[in-house]
Design a protein around this motif. Structure first.
Motif, PDB file in Angstrom:
ATOM      1  N   GLU A  46      44.318  28.436 -50.095  1.00 54.76           N
ATOM      2  CA  GLU A  46      45.201  27.290 -50.546  1.00 54.76           C
ATOM      3  C   GLU A  46      44.166  26.767 -51.766  1.00 54.76           C
ATOM      4  OE1 GLU A  46      46.761  24.533 -47.966  1.00 54.76           O
ATOM      5  OE2 GLU A  46      46.096  22.920 -49.059  1.00 54.76           O
ATOM      6  N   HIS A  50      40.184  34.617 -58.715  1.00 58.14           N
ATOM      7  CA  HIS A  50      40.339  34.148 -57.154  1.00 58.14           C
ATOM      8  C   HIS A  50      41.808  34.289 -56.908  1.00 58.14           C
ATOM      9  CE1 HIS A  50      39.470  32.487 -53.171  1.00 58.14           C
ATOM     10  NE2 HIS A  50      38.354  32.267 -53.364  1.00 58.14           N
ATOM     11  N   ILE A  61      39.126  25.220 -53.428  1.00 64.88           N
ATOM     12  CA  ILE A  61      39.886  26.352 -52.892  1.00 64.88           C
ATOM     13  C   ILE A  61      39.559  26.345 -51.320  1.00 64.88           C
ATOM     14  CG2 ILE A  61      40.445  28.780 -52.744  1.00 64.88           C
ATOM     15  CD1 ILE A  61      39.373  29.037 -55.762  1.00 64.88           C
ATOM     16  N   TRP A  62      40.365  26.621 -50.441  1.00 65.04           N
ATOM     17  CA  TRP A  62      40.148  26.677 -49.195  1.00 65.04           C
ATOM     18  C   TRP A  62      40.930  27.525 -48.382  1.00 65.04           C
ATOM     19  CZ3 TRP A  62      42.338  22.749 -51.927  1.00 65.04           C
ATOM     20  CH2 TRP A  62      41.489  21.330 -52.367  1.00 65.04           C
ATOM     21  N   TRP A  90      40.754  25.594 -40.406  1.00 65.62           N
ATOM     22  CA  TRP A  90      40.434  25.638 -41.766  1.00 65.62           C
ATOM     23  C   TRP A  90      38.729  25.647 -41.780  1.00 65.62           C
ATOM     24  CZ3 TRP A  90      43.366  26.038 -45.778  1.00 65.62           C
ATOM     25  CH2 TRP A  90      44.925  25.769 -45.502  1.00 65.62           C
ATOM     26  N   ALA A 103      44.588  21.537 -47.296  1.00 70.70           N
ATOM     27  CA  ALA A 103      44.070  22.199 -46.048  1.00 70.70           C
ATOM     28  C   ALA A 103      44.390  21.400 -44.925  1.00 70.70           C
ATOM     29  CB  ALA A 103      42.534  22.462 -46.433  1.00 70.70           C
ATOM     30  N   ILE A 107      39.398  15.988 -51.322  1.00 69.75           N
ATOM     31  CA  ILE A 107      39.122  17.502 -51.253  1.00 69.75           C
ATOM     32  C   ILE A 107      38.159  17.499 -50.121  1.00 69.75           C
ATOM     33  CG2 ILE A 107      37.678  19.107 -52.619  1.00 69.75           C
ATOM     34  CD1 ILE A 107      39.701  18.150 -54.268  1.00 69.75           C
ATOM     35  N   PRO A 108      38.772  18.179 -49.085  1.00 67.81           N
ATOM     36  CA  PRO A 108      38.008  18.245 -47.727  1.00 67.81           C
ATOM     37  C   PRO A 108      36.941  19.322 -48.286  1.00 67.81           C
ATOM     38  CG  PRO A 108      40.415  18.813 -47.582  1.00 67.81           C
ATOM     39  CD  PRO A 108      40.114  18.648 -48.829  1.00 67.81           C
ATOM     40  N   PRO A 109      35.961  19.842 -47.192  1.00 70.36           N
ATOM     41  CA  PRO A 109      35.052  20.798 -47.540  1.00 70.36           C
ATOM     42  C   PRO A 109      35.502  22.184 -48.103  1.00 70.36           C
ATOM     43  CG  PRO A 109      34.421  19.718 -45.428  1.00 70.36           C
ATOM     44  CD  PRO A 109      35.688  19.122 -45.848  1.00 70.36           C
ATOM     45  N   VAL A 110      35.253  22.344 -49.136  1.00 69.70           N
ATOM     46  CA  VAL A 110      35.727  23.631 -49.779  1.00 69.70           C
ATOM     47  C   VAL A 110      35.249  24.992 -49.202  1.00 69.70           C
ATOM     48  CG1 VAL A 110      36.142  22.751 -51.989  1.00 69.70           C
ATOM     49  CG2 VAL A 110      34.149  23.946 -51.848  1.00 69.70           C
ATOM     50  N   SER A 111      35.937  26.016 -49.154  1.00 70.78           N
ATOM     51  CA  SER A 111      35.695  27.267 -48.460  1.00 70.78           C
ATOM     52  C   SER A 111      36.334  28.314 -49.389  1.00 70.78           C
ATOM     53  CB  SER A 111      36.366  27.036 -47.316  1.00 70.78           C
ATOM     54  OG  SER A 111      37.638  26.863 -46.999  1.00 70.78           O
ATOM     55  N   GLY A 112      36.128  28.475 -50.961  1.00 69.90           N
ATOM     56  CA  GLY A 112      36.698  29.510 -51.180  1.00 69.90           C
ATOM     57  C   GLY A 112      35.603  30.628 -51.113  1.00 69.90           C
ATOM     58  N   GLY A 113      36.058  31.731 -51.830  1.00 74.83           N
ATOM     59  CA  GLY A 113      35.282  33.076 -51.793  1.00 74.83           C
ATOM     60  C   GLY A 113      35.581  34.029 -50.720  1.00 74.83           C
TER      61      GLY A 113
END
Lengths: 135, 79
Positions: free
Chosen positions: A47, A77, A118-119, A130, B9, B73-79
Motif C-alpha cells: 500500500e 515500485h 509505502i507499506w 504489517w 496500513a 505515517i506508520p513505520p514504512v516498509s517498502g522495497g
C-alpha cells in the motif's frame, strides 16, 4: 523514470531504455521472499500514500544525482497484491563508472526503505502482519 | 477549520477508515489534531507513526491551515 504501478514491473524495458552509452548500469530488483522468520509467505499486500511516495521518490532521485557521479536513476515500485517471486521494486542506476553506480543504487534502496511512505503486509498461512508495525 | 486525516496500513485497519475529517480550532497544530483524533479513536493510543502535512514530513508542532491534508505515517516498509 519514477513511478508507482499496479501492474508487473518490466525490468527488461527499464534496462533497455536508450541512454546514449552511460558506461555502467547497476540494477537492483526486490522480489517477494518465500519465507520470513521461518514462516511461509502466501502473498504480500503493498500500500502506498501515492502522491507523497512519488514526491519522496523524486526527492530521492534528485539527491542521488547530486551526491553520486551518475548519469541517471530510475525507480519503479509496485503496489497491490504480490505473489512469491513477484518484483516489488526495481532501481536502475547509470553512470560513467561502476563504483558510483553501485554506491548510488545501494544508497537508493536503503533510503527508499527508510523514507518512502509505502507499506507491506505479509500474509502467512496462519496470519498476517504489517511489517514494522507494533501497536 | 477542517483537516482531512489520511491513515495507512495497520493504523488504517485499527481506526477502521482510510480518511477521517476533523474540526480543529484556528491556529491548531498537528499535535492538537492528533489529540482530537485520539479522543474519537481508541486505536490511536500506543500506535507508532510520524506525521506529514500536505505530503511533506513535519514535526507535531507544525501549524495546520484550513483544508490541509494530514497523514499519519506508520513505520514504512517498502522495497
Amino acid at each position: 523514470m519514477i513511478d508507482i504501478v499496479s501492474e508487473p514491473i518490466d525490468v527488461a524495458t527499464l534496462v533497455g531504455q536508450a541512454d546514449g552509452g552511460s558506461g555502467g548500469l547497476v540494477l537492483f530488483v526486490g522480489q517477494v521472499r518465500a519465507s520470513t522468520g521461518g514462516r511461509n509467505v502466501v502473498r504480500l499486500e503493498y500500500e502506498a500514500y501515492r502522491a507523497m511516495a512519488l514526491a519522496e521518490l523524486e526527492k530521492l532521485a534528485e539527491e542521488a544525482a547530486r551526491t553520486f557521479a551518475i548519469s541517471g536513476i530510475d525507480i519503479v515500485h509496485r503496489v497491490g497484491t504480490l505473489a512469491v517471486g513477484d518484483i516489488a521494486v526495481a532501481i536502475v542506476v547509470r553512470a560513467p563508472h561502476r563504483a558510483a553506480a553501485f554506491d548510488a543504487c545501494r544508497w537508493a534502496i536503503d533510503t527508499l526503505k527508510r523514507t518512502v511512505p509505502i507499506w507491506k503486509k505479509e500474509v502467512f498461512e496462519d496470519g498476517s502482519t504489517w511489517v514494522g508495525d507494533r501497536p | 477549520m477542517r483537516v482531512r486525516v489520511h491513515l495507512f496500513a495497520g493504523l488504517r485497519e485499527r481506526l477502521g477508515a482510510p480518511e477521517v475529517d476533523l474540526e480543529v480550532r484556528d491556529g491548531a497544530t498537528v499535535d492538537d489534531a492528533l489529540a482530537a483524533l485520539g479522543r474519537r479513536h481508541e486505536g490511536l493510543a500506543g500506535s507508532r507513526f510520524t506525521t506529514a502535512l500536505n505530503r511533506r514530513y513535519v514535526e507535531r508542532s507544525a501549524a495546520i491551515a484550513d483544508g490541509d491534508e494530514l497523514a499519519l505515517i506508520p513505520p514504512v516498509s517498502g522495497g
